[in-house]
Design an enzyme around this catalytic site. Structure first.
Site, PDB file in Angstrom:
ATOM      1  CG  HIS A  72      -2.099   0.903   1.020  1.00 20.59           C
ATOM      2  ND1 HIS A  72      -2.049   2.246   1.258  1.00 20.59           N
ATOM      3  CD2 HIS A  72      -3.335   0.641   0.535  1.00 20.59           C
ATOM      4  CE1 HIS A  72      -3.218   2.776   0.947  1.00 20.59           C
ATOM      5  NE2 HIS A  72      -4.010   1.824   0.495  1.00 20.59           N
TER       6      HIS A  72
ATOM      7  CD  GLU B 152      -8.452  -3.571  -3.945  1.00 15.42           C
ATOM      8  OE1 GLU B 152      -9.539  -4.166  -3.858  1.00 15.42           O
ATOM      9  OE2 GLU B 152      -8.270  -2.582  -4.650  1.00 15.42           O
TER      10      GLU B 152
END
Ligand code: ACO
Length: 366
Positions: free
Chosen positions: A246, A299
């Site tokens: 991320h 996700e």
């Protein structure tokens, strides 16, 4: 301030009062409220209210009756096209020409309708007629209504999975799609243009498309029974393991934690294999990149939770767009209230001055 930052990493482009991803502590707060306090206590449409109006009431309205022009069954592109079309069908005025109250109402109408468009597109994809409004009206929450419109029924576990997923992914600061929405809003364009631009930005696999690529990974690991070998084969090829890493978090993504818990509570049949792959991926990434924290992102377990609700992988980017209507709406409104035209600079690194005759394809003088 003239220093070039690839990917704009670390560049502060706005001040925002909407959400606070806590990079080090691994928490996410909407208007100061931890998402841990929201999941299970509120529904998505109320969280939309928190983000957009800073109040749980009245929240996101129900969509008004509307028949999209033509749906292909490819939800992200249907959503992008139909949202842009709503600007003209509803005669939405430019943001520069309306007050914040009108902008808020336009965004509320659009948000609700965007969810309905995705549900309709999913029905078309399945070869079904979307359910009529009287069937949809039997649903109590936005998630139930979404499922009813799509499939004509709303299993409570499926509704809970979708509601939780939407709440966890409703807003996340200045990601690529929100930036796109704000850039468009800063030009004074109408809310439909800003929302549809954001959908396009979200559709890429490095932003909103990753869950679609997570389930095939879980299938491959379930078949081989060898998560370590699977991870190694991707990393040896310099590939990326979807659902990890991320740009903001250097700790566990709090949304991943919540979604993992939800997947377990809802008895996901893929939970065990997901956990095995997660462990193998985290170990391998740590070993190969000891100085760069790459943790599980939103996700990975989103894919598992959406799978509980029988959401097919190719619908996941559009499900993410449904969730993010709240964040986009809040940012478009914030941009309208506080923003000025966004116009950064580029550093020119192209050819030096030269005549047109030196360019490939220039006519040869006779
Ligand atoms: N798998 C393997 N390697 C990775 C991964 C990953 N998931 N993520 C980062 N890396 C490696 C890169 O290969 C790169 O290595 P290198 O320096 O040897 O070339 C290094 O880590 C840094 O990569 P960047 O792309 O610069 O890191 P950044 O922090 O900007 O990346 C991103 C963020 C784009 C999300 C990245 O981690 C990624 O591609 N992940 C996979 C896709 C994914 O899960 N996307 C969803 C993100 S969440 C969201 O948008 C809602």
């Amino acid at each position: 301030m003239n220093e070039f930052k690839p990917g704009l990493e670390g560049v502060v482009a706005f001040q925002t009062a909407i959400a606070e991803p806590d990079r080090e502590g691994g928490a996410l707060r909407y208007r100061g409220v931890d998402i841990e306090d929201l999941v299970g206590n509120f529904h998505y449409e109320q969280v939309w209210g928190l983000l957009v109006d800073e109040s749980f009431q009245p929240g996101m309205p129900d969509p008004e009756p509307y028949e999209p022009a033509s749906l292909t069954g490819n939800a992200p592109s249907d959503l992008q096209a139909e949202t842009a079309r709503l600007s003209s069908v509803w005669n939405l005025k430019k943001l520069v020409d309306i007050d914040p109250g009108q902008a808020r109402d336009d965004l509320a109408r659009l948000s609700a309708q965007m969810m309905a468009i995705v549900a309709r597109s999913a029905a078309v994809h399945d070869g079904r007629e979307p359910a009529p409004d009287d069937v949809v009206a039997q649903g109590k929450t936005a998630a139930e209504k979404f499922l009813l419109r799509w499939r004509g029924e709303a299993d409570p576990d499926h509704a809970k999975a979708i509601d939780t997923y939407w709440i966890c992914t409703a807003e996340h600061g200045l990601n690529a799609s929100t930036f796109t929405a704000r850039i468009t809003a800063s030009t004074g364009a109408d809310c439909g243009a800003a929302m549809s631009g954001a959908v396009g930005a979200l559709s890429g696999p490095l932003h909103g498309g990753a869950p679609a690529r997570v389930l095939p990974m879980l299938d491959a690991v379930a078949e081989s029974g060898d998560p370590e070998g699977y991870v190694k084969s991707i990393l040896d090829e310099h590939g990326r393991i979807m659902g990890f890493g991320h740009r903001v978090y250097r700790a566990e993504d709090p949304r991943s934690r919540l979604l993992k818990r939800t997947a377990k509570e809802l008895g996901s049949p893929r939970y065990e294999v997901a956990e095995a792959l997660e462990e193998a991926a985290l170990d391998a990434l740590k070993e190969r990149k000891p100085d760069y924290v790459i943790a599980t992102n939103v996700e990975f377990y989103s894919a598992v939770v959406l799978d509980v609700a029988d959401v097919p992988p190719d619908l996941t980017p559009a499900m993410f767009a449904c969730a993010r209507v709240a964040g986009w709406a809040a940012h478009i409104l914030e941009e309208k209230r506080t923003g000025r035209l966004i116009r950064p600079s580029a550093q020119y690194v192209g050819p030096g001055e030269r005549p047109a005759s030196e360019v490939d394809g220039a006519p040869v003088p006779s």
